[in-house]
Design an enzyme around this catalytic site. Sequence first.
Site, PDB file in Angstrom:
ATOM      1  N   THR A  72      22.837   7.866  10.485  1.00  0.00           N
ATOM      2  CA  THR A  72      22.196   8.778   9.530  1.00  0.00           C
ATOM      3  C   THR A  72      23.271   9.669   8.922  1.00  0.00           C
ATOM      4  O   THR A  72      23.338   9.843   7.702  1.00  0.00           O
ATOM      5  CB  THR A  72      21.102   9.614  10.219  1.00  0.00           C
ATOM      6  N   ASN A 151      16.496  -3.670   9.046  1.00  0.00           N
ATOM      7  CA  ASN A 151      16.021  -3.297  10.377  1.00  0.00           C
ATOM      8  C   ASN A 151      14.576  -3.670  10.627  1.00  0.00           C
ATOM      9  O   ASN A 151      14.139  -3.770  11.756  1.00  0.00           O
ATOM     10  CB  ASN A 151      16.218  -1.795  10.606  1.00  0.00           C
ATOM     11  N   GLN A 179      22.351  -2.794  12.071  1.00  0.00           N
ATOM     12  CA  GLN A 179      21.643  -3.859  12.791  1.00  0.00           C
ATOM     13  C   GLN A 179      22.538  -5.057  13.096  1.00  0.00           C
ATOM     14  O   GLN A 179      22.115  -5.963  13.820  1.00  0.00           O
ATOM     15  CB  GLN A 179      20.424  -4.318  11.983  1.00  0.00           C
ATOM     16  N   SER A 199      26.078   2.473  14.536  1.00  0.00           N
ATOM     17  CA  SER A 199      25.519   3.445  15.467  1.00  0.00           C
ATOM     18  C   SER A 199      25.501   2.849  16.871  1.00  0.00           C
ATOM     19  O   SER A 199      24.939   1.771  17.085  1.00  0.00           O
ATOM     20  CB  SER A 199      24.099   3.796  15.023  1.00  0.00           C
ATOM     21  N   ALA A 200      26.123   3.558  17.834  1.00  0.00           N
ATOM     22  CA  ALA A 200      26.324   2.991  19.173  1.00  0.00           C
ATOM     23  C   ALA A 200      25.019   2.636  19.889  1.00  0.00           C
ATOM     24  O   ALA A 200      24.948   1.644  20.614  1.00  0.00           O
ATOM     25  CB  ALA A 200      27.144   3.966  20.027  1.00  0.00           C
ATOM     26  N   THR A 237      34.161  19.579  17.068  1.00  0.00           N
ATOM     27  CA  THR A 237      34.881  19.137  18.258  1.00  0.00           C
ATOM     28  C   THR A 237      34.594  17.666  18.519  1.00  0.00           C
ATOM     29  O   THR A 237      33.445  17.235  18.519  1.00  0.00           O
ATOM     30  CB  THR A 237      34.451  19.972  19.477  1.00  0.00           C
ATOM     31  N   CYS A 325       5.228   5.025  10.976  1.00  0.00           N
ATOM     32  CA  CYS A 325       4.255   5.363   9.938  1.00  0.00           C
ATOM     33  C   CYS A 325       4.361   6.849   9.649  1.00  0.00           C
ATOM     34  O   CYS A 325       4.590   7.644  10.541  1.00  0.00           O
ATOM     35  CB  CYS A 325       2.856   5.057  10.414  1.00  0.00           C
TER      36      CYS A 325
END
Length: 379
Positions: A72, A151, A179, A199-200, A237, A325
């Site tokens: 994101t 996705n 994905q 994204s992990a 950080t 939704c």
Amino acid sequence: MQRIYFDYASTAPADPRVIEVMQPYFYTQFGNPASPHAFGREAQKAMEDARQSVARSIGAQPEEVIFNSGATEGNNHALFGISRSCKDKGRHIIISAIEHHSLEAPAGYLAKEGYKITYLPVSREGLVDPQQVQDAITNETILVAVMHANNEIGTIEPVGQIGRITRAKGIPFLVDAVQTVGHIPVNVDELGADLLTMSAHKFYGPKGVGALYIRRKTKIVSFLLGGDQEKGRRASTQNAGGAVGLAKALELCLGNMSQEMATQTRLRDQLLTEIPKRITGVVINGHRTSRLPNNAHFAFEKVSGESLLMSLDLAGICASMGSACKAGAMEPSRILLAIGLPDELAHGALRVTIGRWTTQAHVDCLLERLPQMVKGLRG
Ligand SMILES: *Cc1c(COP(=O)(O)O)cnc(C)c1O
């Protein structure tokens, strides 16, 4: 009751081997990577090793990879960062009609600021036509974004072909590869990507950790301002443990990728062939072959997807409609509308996504129970 997880596309459990290598960075090697003392240097070394490993996995250079909080953030960074750096060039952005909310929403925000957004239509199978990308590009175009795989319906897009078009025109190309990274081969040069997000937690790593690939010489304004961490491209950080976890998760995926792809494709194909055999009035969404190995997506006639999910949940089976939704609004997914699925069918959506710990027994259980449930809800 034993629970079965069929929602890997939404998030995957972390692999215990990932958590194990992360742990020291929260206890004994907890230093701030920006600190010049021994604790800091130790964390800094771990971060840079992780960066090298991630870069190598996607065919990039280490200085082209920055760690962040997830996709994101990566998608927002790309959209806002490119638009701000290209203010003088133009205000036209091209994205596919089936991008993830984290890319579609910042594009929508830019539209309100006066940017022109072209939404590329997709075929019934969810494919973007590269020719339409070519035709949509103008002198004002500053960014093209097409996801590597969707996705919801699992369609893998012809991103390499699109990348050759954007490359020839010298326009930055953003690929949301959330994905696909860790699931199928991803190489930034083959895809022609100038920016790529991952994204992990979608490939058995920790939540809240991601990486953004930025091709050398791409002009992009930083999104988070503050310190000069990540060479000034992302203040805050640095999360050494998170970076180590992401890198380890990706290494594990790559080490066994062809085998995992084969196992998941076999289970996926059972779902795709058996469910329509056992249940009438069902369509398969997404492409038959250009498809993620772990995605099966259906739409049932005369069934409410919400009710079906609830029945499954009561039986301990956790799946999804493919998209959350809008609270109570019962609006069908914009992805399903984009592929031209009739409203009634779009309301009966079921996404089944599998992963590292899905077994034949899990699939058998779903195949056995689903027909009664659909029948019950129709009756
Ligand atoms: C999950 C997902 C995202 C968002 O990733 P986060 O790291 O959870 O913010 C973006 N794009 C796609 C395609 C996704 O599946």
